[in-house]
Scaffold this motif. Structure first.
Motif, PDB file in Angstrom:
ATOM      1  N   ILE A 113       0.704  -1.186  -0.001  1.00  0.00           N
ATOM      2  CA  ILE A 113      -0.021  -0.034   0.009  1.00  0.00           C
ATOM      3  C   ILE A 113       0.824   1.252  -0.045  1.00  0.00           C
ATOM      4  O   ILE A 113       0.318   2.158  -0.636  1.00  0.00           O
ATOM      5  CB  ILE A 113      -1.251  -0.252   0.911  1.00  0.00           C
ATOM      6  N   PRO A 114       2.100   1.221   0.667  1.00  0.00           N
ATOM      7  CA  PRO A 114       2.889   2.572   0.453  1.00  0.00           C
ATOM      8  C   PRO A 114       3.247   3.060  -0.898  1.00  0.00           C
ATOM      9  O   PRO A 114       3.351   4.226  -1.430  1.00  0.00           O
ATOM     10  CB  PRO A 114       4.123   2.203   1.161  1.00  0.00           C
ATOM     11  N   LEU A 115       3.058   2.096  -1.809  1.00  0.00           N
ATOM     12  CA  LEU A 115       3.213   2.387  -3.329  1.00  0.00           C
ATOM     13  C   LEU A 115       2.263   3.303  -3.642  1.00  0.00           C
ATOM     14  O   LEU A 115       2.542   4.232  -4.700  1.00  0.00           O
ATOM     15  CB  LEU A 115       2.923   1.125  -4.017  1.00  0.00           C
ATOM     16  N   TYR A 116       0.946   3.239  -2.967  1.00  0.00           N
ATOM     17  CA  TYR A 116      -0.071   4.159  -3.631  1.00  0.00           C
ATOM     18  C   TYR A 116       0.405   5.689  -3.375  1.00  0.00           C
ATOM     19  O   TYR A 116       0.076   6.567  -4.108  1.00  0.00           O
ATOM     20  CB  TYR A 116      -1.364   3.920  -3.015  1.00  0.00           C
ATOM     21  N   ALA A 117       1.188   5.883  -2.298  1.00  0.00           N
ATOM     22  CA  ALA A 117       1.589   7.344  -2.079  1.00  0.00           C
ATOM     23  C   ALA A 117       2.391   7.754  -3.078  1.00  0.00           C
ATOM     24  O   ALA A 117       2.419   8.968  -3.273  1.00  0.00           O
ATOM     25  CB  ALA A 117       2.087   7.602  -0.596  1.00  0.00           C
ATOM     26  N   TRP A 118       3.184   6.949  -3.551  1.00  0.00           N
ATOM     27  CA  TRP A 118       4.345   7.227  -4.659  1.00  0.00           C
ATOM     28  C   TRP A 118       3.790   7.004  -6.037  1.00  0.00           C
ATOM     29  O   TRP A 118       4.577   7.343  -7.076  1.00  0.00           O
ATOM     30  CB  TRP A 118       5.322   6.304  -4.398  1.00  0.00           C
ATOM     31  N   LEU A 119       2.579   6.531  -6.302  1.00  0.00           N
ATOM     32  CA  LEU A 119       2.141   6.302  -7.623  1.00  0.00           C
ATOM     33  C   LEU A 119       2.100   7.496  -8.570  1.00  0.00           C
ATOM     34  O   LEU A 119       2.387   7.217  -9.628  1.00  0.00           O
ATOM     35  CB  LEU A 119       0.714   5.440  -7.563  1.00  0.00           C
ATOM     36  N   LEU A 167      -0.299   7.157   5.541  1.00  0.00           N
ATOM     37  CA  LEU A 167       0.138   7.420   3.920  1.00  0.00           C
ATOM     38  C   LEU A 167       0.385   8.802   3.792  1.00  0.00           C
ATOM     39  O   LEU A 167      -0.780   9.660   3.975  1.00  0.00           O
ATOM     40  CB  LEU A 167      -0.726   6.856   2.881  1.00  0.00           C
ATOM     41  N   PRO A 168       1.550   9.437   3.505  1.00  0.00           N
ATOM     42  CA  PRO A 168       1.521  10.861   3.095  1.00  0.00           C
ATOM     43  C   PRO A 168       0.598  11.127   1.984  1.00  0.00           C
ATOM     44  O   PRO A 168       0.479  10.140   1.207  1.00  0.00           O
ATOM     45  CB  PRO A 168       3.073  11.214   2.820  1.00  0.00           C
ATOM     46  N   GLU A 169       0.532  12.526   1.601  1.00  0.00           N
ATOM     47  CA  GLU A 169      -0.217  12.917   0.462  1.00  0.00           C
ATOM     48  C   GLU A 169       0.744  12.639  -0.941  1.00  0.00           C
ATOM     49  O   GLU A 169       1.829  13.016  -0.682  1.00  0.00           O
ATOM     50  CB  GLU A 169      -0.789  14.461   0.414  1.00  0.00           C
ATOM     51  N   SER A 170      -0.099  12.274  -1.911  1.00  0.00           N
ATOM     52  CA  SER A 170       0.695  12.081  -3.003  1.00  0.00           C
ATOM     53  C   SER A 170       1.420  13.182  -3.765  1.00  0.00           C
ATOM     54  O   SER A 170       2.517  13.292  -3.949  1.00  0.00           O
ATOM     55  CB  SER A 170      -0.153  11.889  -4.157  1.00  0.00           C
TER      56      SER A 170
END
Lengths: 217, 224
Positions: B161-167, B203-206
């Protein structure tokens, strides 16, 4: 109902050896299926579609891939001689060192053996091995697992046996007794353990295989 | 009566490895002392607690350090086992979970890093292809399940799921459109954010991550 255990394997692979050794330690009866890595079987591709590699352990139809994942699985399913410590902290430490061997020691060593003696590459490989040497010194025990071998020793079988074979195959002396006294003694003790010795593939076959692989045949 | 626990996390806010640990701690309701690290000027404590790699995250539990994010998460699951198990109990499912986290680390995160921090060219293109192939495989593995763990959020979910912040950053610099090819995966990510407080609180904001990446790229001389 009897367990059906199959190991898709190839003798030269140190990763396969980890799985084979773990099964031997636990006294598990298994079918050893030798794969021609240049012509992989349909079953192997079915059981490991993601990586298409050996080893793959198939236990009652369930396929497990990645050597350290397989070893942990074996330890959890078959009780008896423990491969991982029980204590969560000790377990984490064992996993750390097994991962260190995989992430740092093996890739740098491989690069060194394939490098034709490039000094920088060889130095880097020795630096990683030095960390392992220091760990053995600090521990002060016969094996990474203490008096008996554990996950780290099993993961380290590539260093204990295969590195010597790579040295013969390429002429590069990566590990010397002078530079790595602890690793040298540990390697001898490891290879001389009956359960290890009986499971190891013959040296001459491997030297021939790796001479070809490193382009020195 | 709970004994006095001292839990410290040495971490760096954008780190996906760190996020995975923070999520696991949140899942278990563990109180801890979060210590932000300056990776360009590493603290004595970090060097002492992780002398081999000198990297974050490091979990320090009652003065004992545990390093490597996947190892830390397994440790957290074993120590705080009463609440929110991250692993199923059967050995085969555990092995599958460990397999997929290993895959995520080697194929997704590794290639993601190349997409962000190498200039366009052969290496970048190869990473782009492998990244997309890998997320498509994950899409297949997720299938119709709510989570990779099945009905409940588990080890693989926490790891990925941390990937989603980096997506957003990956899509920008990798020129990718993940949602088009992996709608289930995006659905899963949104579900995690919506339903799991451990994820939404960590999760931080994108856009914050994107800004961080832009800063790093400038430092590497990749952009003007």
């Amino acid at each position: 109902m009897a367990d059906e255990v199959k190991l898709y394997a190839a003798a030269p692979s140190p990763y396969v050896f980890r799985a084979k050794l773990a099964l031997s330690i636990k006294g598990v009866k298994f079918e050893y299926i030798n794969e021609d890595l240049g012509n992989k079987s349909a079953e192997l591709l079915k059981y490991n579609p993601v990586h298409k590699k050996v080893p793959v352990l198939v236990h009652n139809g369930n396929a497990i891939s990645e050597s350290l994942v397989i070893v942990e699985y074996i330890d959890e399913v078959w009780k008896g001689v423990p491969i991982l410590p029980q204590d969560p902290y000790e377990k984490a430490i064992a996993r750390f060192w097994a991962k260190f061997i995989d992430d740092k020691c093996i890739p740098t060593a491989f690069k060194a053996f394939g490098s034709n003696g490039d000094e920088q590459v060889v130095t880097e490989a020795r630096e990683q091995l030095q960390i392992l040497e220091n760990e053995l010194k600090v521990k002060g025990t016969k094996f990474f697992g203490g008096d008996n071998i554990n996950l780290v020793d099993i993961a380290g079988s590539v260093i204990a046996y295969w590195v010597g074979i790579f040295q013969d195959a390429t002429g590069l002396e990566l590990i010397t007794k002078e530079k790595f006294p602890k690793i040298t003694v540990w390697a001898e003790d490891f290879v001389n353990l009956e359960v290890v010795n009986q499971a190891l593939p013959p040296r001459e076959d491997l030297v021939a295989f790796f001479k070809k692989m490193f382009g020195k045949a | 009566m709970a004994k006095q626990e001292e839990v410290i996390l040495l971490d760096f806010w954008p780190s996906m490895w760190g996020m995975r640990v923070r999520i696991a701690l949140a899942e278990k309701g563990v109180s801890y002392d979060y210590r932000e690290q300056d990776l360009r000027n590493k603290s004595q404590l970090l060097i002492e607690m992780n002398p081999v790699h000198k990297k974050i995250p490091v979990l320090i539990h009652n003065s004992k350090p545990i390093c490597e994010s996947s190892i830390i998460v397994e440790y957290i699951d074993e120590v705080w086992k009463e609440k929110a198990p991250l692993f199923p109990s059967d050995a085969y499912s555990k092995a599958r979970a460990r397999f997929w986290v290993d895959f995520i680390d080697k194929k997704v995160y590794h290639n993601g890093r190349i997409l962000l921090y190498t200039p366009k060219g052969e290496e970048h293109e190869a990473a782009r292809k492998e990244f997309m192939d890998s997320v498509k495989l994950l899409e297949g593995e997720l299938g119709e399940k709510d989570y990779f763990g099945g009905e409940s959020f588990g080890y693989v979910d926490a790891a990925l799921i941390p990937l989603y912040a980096w997506l957003h950053a990956y899509e920008t610099y990798g020129e990718l459109k993940v949602e088009q090819e992996c709608p289930k995966l995006i659905g899963w990510a949104k579900r995690c954010l919506e339903k799991k407080e451990s994820v939404s609180s960590v999760l931080p904001e994108s856009l914050k991550i994107l800004a961080f990446v832009q800063q790093m790229r400038k430092r590497f001389g990749l952009d003007e």
